[in-house]
Write a protein that holds these residues in place. Structure first.
Motif, PDB file in Angstrom:
ATOM      1  N   TYR A 189      24.607  13.387  41.990  1.00 13.88           N
ATOM      2  CA  TYR A 189      24.388  14.836  41.949  1.00 13.88           C
ATOM      3  C   TYR A 189      25.681  15.590  41.654  1.00 13.88           C
ATOM      4  CZ  TYR A 189      20.510  12.785  44.407  1.00 13.88           C
ATOM      5  OH  TYR A 189      19.462  11.958  44.759  1.00 13.88           O
ATOM      6  N   PHE A 190      26.657  14.863  41.138  1.00 16.38           N
ATOM      7  CA  PHE A 190      27.955  15.452  40.838  1.00 16.38           C
ATOM      8  C   PHE A 190      27.960  16.176  39.492  1.00 16.38           C
ATOM      9  CE2 PHE A 190      32.386  14.700  39.108  1.00 16.38           C
ATOM     10  CZ  PHE A 190      32.951  15.760  39.785  1.00 16.38           C
ATOM     11  N   LEU A 191      27.216  15.681  38.515  1.00 12.50           N
ATOM     12  CA  LEU A 191      27.265  16.251  37.163  1.00 12.50           C
ATOM     13  C   LEU A 191      26.825  17.709  37.122  1.00 12.50           C
ATOM     14  CD1 LEU A 191      27.885  15.852  34.202  1.00 12.50           C
ATOM     15  CD2 LEU A 191      25.580  14.914  33.892  1.00 12.50           C
ATOM     16  N   PRO A 192      25.689  18.100  37.710  1.00 15.19           N
ATOM     17  CA  PRO A 192      25.345  19.527  37.679  1.00 15.19           C
ATOM     18  C   PRO A 192      26.341  20.395  38.432  1.00 15.19           C
ATOM     19  CG  PRO A 192      23.831  18.320  39.106  1.00 15.19           C
ATOM     20  CD  PRO A 192      24.628  17.308  38.365  1.00 15.19           C
ATOM     21  N   CYS A 193      26.883  19.881  39.527  1.00 16.63           N
ATOM     22  CA  CYS A 193      27.891  20.640  40.274  1.00 16.63           C
ATOM     23  C   CYS A 193      29.171  20.794  39.461  1.00 16.63           C
ATOM     24  CB  CYS A 193      28.187  19.953  41.606  1.00 16.63           C
ATOM     25  SG  CYS A 193      26.787  19.879  42.736  1.00 16.63           S
ATOM     26  N   LEU A 194      29.547  19.739  38.744  1.00 17.13           N
ATOM     27  CA  LEU A 194      30.750  19.804  37.918  1.00 17.13           C
ATOM     28  C   LEU A 194      30.578  20.800  36.780  1.00 17.13           C
ATOM     29  CD1 LEU A 194      33.556  18.697  37.196  1.00 17.13           C
ATOM     30  CD2 LEU A 194      32.408  16.906  35.852  1.00 17.13           C
ATOM     31  N   GLY A 199      18.012  20.235  37.655  1.00 20.01           N
ATOM     32  CA  GLY A 199      16.911  19.321  37.385  1.00 20.01           C
ATOM     33  C   GLY A 199      17.202  18.305  36.306  1.00 20.01           C
ATOM     34  N   TYR A 200      17.889  18.727  35.257  1.00 20.30           N
ATOM     35  CA  TYR A 200      18.091  17.843  34.115  1.00 20.30           C
ATOM     36  C   TYR A 200      19.387  17.044  34.184  1.00 20.30           C
ATOM     37  CZ  TYR A 200      14.124  20.081  31.846  1.00 20.30           C
ATOM     38  OH  TYR A 200      12.866  20.539  31.547  1.00 20.30           O
ATOM     39  N   LEU A 201      20.370  17.517  34.938  1.00 20.15           N
ATOM     40  CA  LEU A 201      21.650  16.807  35.000  1.00 20.15           C
ATOM     41  C   LEU A 201      21.801  15.944  36.248  1.00 20.15           C
ATOM     42  CD1 LEU A 201      24.167  19.518  33.717  1.00 20.15           C
ATOM     43  CD2 LEU A 201      22.958  17.746  32.424  1.00 20.15           C
ATOM     44  N   ALA A 202      20.930  16.109  37.242  1.00 21.58           N
ATOM     45  CA  ALA A 202      21.012  15.258  38.427  1.00 21.58           C
ATOM     46  C   ALA A 202      20.570  13.843  38.094  1.00 21.58           C
ATOM     47  CB  ALA A 202      20.141  15.834  39.547  1.00 21.58           C
TER      48      ALA A 202
END
Length: 373
Positions: free
Chosen positions: A211-216, A187-190
């Motif tokens: 949407y890469f940052l939360p996955c990373l 929620g916060y990094l997307a």
């Protein structure tokens, strides 16, 4: 004294020098006090397996919208359902296979394989450029991530008998922690370029792949877990053949009086031991079926609530942002954590696990009806 010496000598024959399970068994016998380090290892692995499941839902609606596969906005939920279930579909197809692998080759290889799959396919999922690539990455992630089944067996084998219940409870508690951290990360990094324009520009990789940052972040955590599991996580599976001498000793022990307290179990390789069919094992199936029903309620709640919360008000939604959804799901996970750590042990001791499960099922049914109304 003679019986005690005979029993001790018989038990010593169970240890094999090159067997990892025997080494763990020796370590357990010398342990005193609460096994904090082992509990930390198991919790970390379970959290690593939980984060990819729960982090998706806060931004699932927006991801489908950005793929431009839905012709109308009210069709987004249709495609989001396919993307959301692809992970669990892969797990359903391969969970039994990974259980067989864990029983034959060890729990540790399955755990390492699962964490590496998170590193690879969760990262690629964040870099998805279309709907079908996202579906494929989530399916492969679920298919190759078989941690949650073997880790429960690992928790039983890793601890002494008096701490085995604590080990299983740690698995569920870590699951609850993952349900707190995962939605918060998603929620916060997307969409960081929209939320933090002073840090992430729209031309950067995080702007082109919102949407890469939360996955990373989850993949980097899984990378650390895979390194820790590779070097410091011990194997608990017994890997040795029972010798004929041990067979004879066990047969003598089985014919001895029950008062001697000598118990021995052997597994003859290549023998035709009759095994009752798992499907016909009603006590086992009566535990699995309610577990499937409760899991259905849990996953359906997370996914349906996420889609409903972020949908526009004109379609009956709440118009929540990804931060709002992450906050609500994190609070739900915190409730599970509090119940599991403090309330459940008391209720289990007072009512028993079966009664607690029945009460939970009834309350869940009435809660679902109340939400629908």
């Amino acid at each position: 004294m003679a019986e005690e010496e005979q029993q001790e000598a018989l038990l010593k024959k169970h240890y094999y020098e090159n067997c990892p399970g025997c080494k763990v068994k020796k370590i357990k016998e010398s342990q005193t006090g609460l096994p904090i380090r082992e509990l930390t290892w198991i919790s970390t692995v379970v959290i690593c397996a939980t984060l990819p499941i729960s982090s998706l839902f806060p931004f699932l609606y927006f991801m489908i919208r950005d793929f431009h596969i839905a012709e109308r906005e009210d069709d987004i939920g249709y495609y989001a359902g396919y993307l959301g279930c692809s992970f669990m579909f892969g797990r359903a197809l391969t969970s039994v296979f990974w259980g067989i692998v864990a029983d034959r080759y060890g729990r540790k290889p399955v755990i390492i394989m699962g964490t590496i799959s998170v590193v690879i396919f969760n990262t690629l999922f964040g870099l998805s450029v279309n709907f079908w690539m996202a579906i494929a990455m989530r399916f492969l992630l679920g298919s190759l991530n078989g941690i949650l089944g073997p880790i429960k067996a690992y928790a039983c084998e890793m601890f002494r008998e008096e701490y085995q219940a604590l080990g299983i409870s740690t698995v569920v508690t870590a699951w609850g922690i993952g349900l707190i951290i995962g939605p918060a990360l998603g929620g916060y990094l997307a969409q960081p370029a929209e939320k933090f324009p002073s840090i992430f520009s729209k031309e950067s990789v995080f702007g082109r792949f919102p949407y890469f940052l939360p996955c990373l972040a989850i993949s980097l955590f899984a990378l650390v877990v895979s390194v820790v599991a590779s070097f410091w996580l011990p194997e608990t599976l017994h890997m040795h053949h029972v010798s004929s001498e041990l067979d004879e000793s066990c047969e003598d022990a089985e014919t001895a009086p029950l008062e001697s307290g000598v118990k021995c179990k052997t597994q003859k390789v290549g023998g035709k031991a009759s095994k009752k069919s798992l499907v016909c094992n009603w006590p086992l199936m009566s535990s699995i079926i309610p577990y499937c029903v409760f899991s259905l309620h849990e996953v359906a709640y997370v996914e349906i609530f996420s889609l409903w919360a972020v949908s526009p008000r004109q379609y009956g939604g709440l118009s929540f942002t990804t931060e709002d959804v992450g906050t609500v799901l994190s609070i739900s996970g915190a409730g599970l954590l509090v119940f599991q750590m403090w309330l459940y042990p008391y209720l289990d001791g007072l009512l028993g696990p079966v009664v607690v499960a029945r009460v939970g099922g009834v309350l869940g049914k009435y809660a679902s009806n109340w939400v629908e109304q």
